[in-house]
Design a protein around this motif. Sequence first.
Motif, mmCIF file in Angstrom:
data_model
loop_
_atom_site.group_PDB
_atom_site.id
_atom_site.type_symbol
_atom_site.label_atom_id
_atom_site.label_comp_id
_atom_site.label_asym_id
_atom_site.label_seq_id
_atom_site.Cartn_x
_atom_site.Cartn_y
_atom_site.Cartn_z
ATOM 1 N N SER A 146 -14.335 -5.831 -7.628
ATOM 2 C CA SER A 146 -12.893 -5.928 -7.473
ATOM 3 C C SER A 146 -12.323 -4.524 -7.426
ATOM 4 N N MET A 147 -11.225 -4.379 -6.722
ATOM 5 C CA MET A 147 -10.581 -3.088 -6.598
ATOM 6 C C MET A 147 -9.175 -3.159 -7.174
ATOM 7 N N ALA A 148 -8.755 -2.066 -7.749
ATOM 8 C CA ALA A 148 -7.436 -2.027 -8.362
ATOM 9 C C ALA A 148 -6.805 -0.657 -8.177
ATOM 10 N N TRP A 149 -5.499 -0.646 -8.326
ATOM 11 C CA TRP A 149 -4.741 0.597 -8.355
ATOM 12 C C TRP A 149 -3.986 0.653 -9.674
ATOM 13 N N PHE A 150 -4.032 1.810 -10.283
ATOM 14 C CA PHE A 150 -3.254 2.108 -11.471
ATOM 15 C C PHE A 150 -2.420 3.357 -11.171
ATOM 16 N N ARG A 151 -1.446 3.601 -12.020
ATOM 17 C CA ARG A 151 -0.658 4.809 -11.847
ATOM 18 C C ARG A 151 -0.278 5.374 -13.202
ATOM 19 N N GLN A 152 -0.011 6.657 -13.204
ATOM 20 C CA GLN A 152 0.406 7.323 -14.431
ATOM 21 C C GLN A 152 1.501 8.314 -14.106
ATOM 22 N N ALA A 153 2.653 8.057 -14.693
ATOM 23 C CA ALA A 153 3.793 8.955 -14.535
ATOM 24 C C ALA A 153 3.749 10.012 -15.636
ATOM 25 N N PRO A 154 4.395 11.156 -15.420
ATOM 26 C CA PRO A 154 4.387 12.220 -16.436
ATOM 27 C C PRO A 154 4.896 11.717 -17.769
ATOM 28 N N GLY A 155 4.125 11.975 -18.817
ATOM 29 C CA GLY A 155 4.530 11.595 -20.154
ATOM 30 C C GLY A 155 4.372 10.127 -20.479
ATOM 31 N N LYS A 156 3.787 9.368 -19.562
ATOM 32 C CA LYS A 156 3.617 7.928 -19.792
ATOM 33 C C LYS A 156 2.145 7.554 -19.727
ATOM 34 N N GLU A 182 -0.712 2.768 -16.087
ATOM 35 C CA GLU A 182 -0.341 1.360 -15.999
ATOM 36 C C GLU A 182 -0.928 0.714 -14.747
ATOM 37 N N PHE A 183 -1.132 -0.561 -14.881
ATOM 38 C CA PHE A 183 -1.674 -1.357 -13.789
ATOM 39 C C PHE A 183 -0.650 -1.503 -12.676
ATOM 40 N N VAL A 191 -9.461 -9.881 -11.397
ATOM 41 C CA VAL A 191 -8.298 -9.118 -10.951
ATOM 42 C C VAL A 191 -7.518 -8.707 -12.193
ATOM 43 N N SER A 192 -8.242 -8.087 -13.104
ATOM 44 C CA SER A 192 -7.704 -7.747 -14.408
ATOM 45 C C SER A 192 -6.665 -6.641 -14.347
ATOM 46 N N ARG A 193 -5.739 -6.692 -15.317
ATOM 47 C CA ARG A 193 -4.745 -5.640 -15.491
ATOM 48 C C ARG A 193 -5.220 -4.582 -16.485
ATOM 49 N N ASN A 194 -6.392 -4.799 -17.062
ATOM 50 C CA ASN A 194 -6.894 -3.904 -18.104
ATOM 51 C C ASN A 194 -7.759 -2.801 -17.517
ATOM 52 N N SER A 195 -7.399 -1.576 -17.789
ATOM 53 C CA SER A 195 -8.128 -0.455 -17.214
ATOM 54 C C SER A 195 -9.575 -0.405 -17.680
ATOM 55 N N TYR A 196 -9.850 -0.881 -18.894
ATOM 56 C CA TYR A 196 -11.209 -0.799 -19.419
ATOM 57 C C TYR A 196 -12.180 -1.714 -18.686
ATOM 58 N N GLU A 197 -11.657 -2.613 -17.867
ATOM 59 C CA GLU A 197 -12.544 -3.520 -17.126
ATOM 60 C C GLU A 197 -12.963 -2.935 -15.774
ATOM 61 N N TYR A 198 -12.578 -1.700 -15.518
ATOM 62 C CA TYR A 198 -12.945 -1.032 -14.272
ATOM 63 C C TYR A 198 -13.832 0.163 -14.601
#
Length: 123
Positions: free
Chosen positions: A32-42, A45-46, A103-110
């Motif tokens: 499965s493929m996923a995209w996550f993002r990280q904003a400055p100081g945050k 997130e899925f 299609v998990s929202r959890n980063s640890y599953e990738y």
Amino acid sequence: VQLQASGGGLVQAGDSLSLSCKTSGLTFSRYSMAWFRQAPGKEREFVAALSWYGGRSNYRDSVKGRFTISRDNTKNAAALQMNSLQPEDTAVYYCAAGYGSKVSRNSYEYEHWGQGTQVTVSS
């Protein structure tokens, strides 16, 4: 295993961007493929996920109807089409691969991650 994300850039609110994630060293159709993002100081997130043959998808609420995740198993690549971008979408975007059809929202599953590509949306 390598995942290479690209396609980020600086755009204005309302514009579109398409991110690409090219992979190598894995049996792409088994992941499965996923995209996550990280904003400055945050925290990271899925954003979206797609099952190994594209039959199931999952999106965070704030991007539903604007973002579309896709994959091409013949090219070992995934993509994220982002429309109607807003300043709050500004972040570093990461693609990730997780073995199986989840299609998990959890980063640890990738298990495998790309290096990230910067998306900046100005108002």
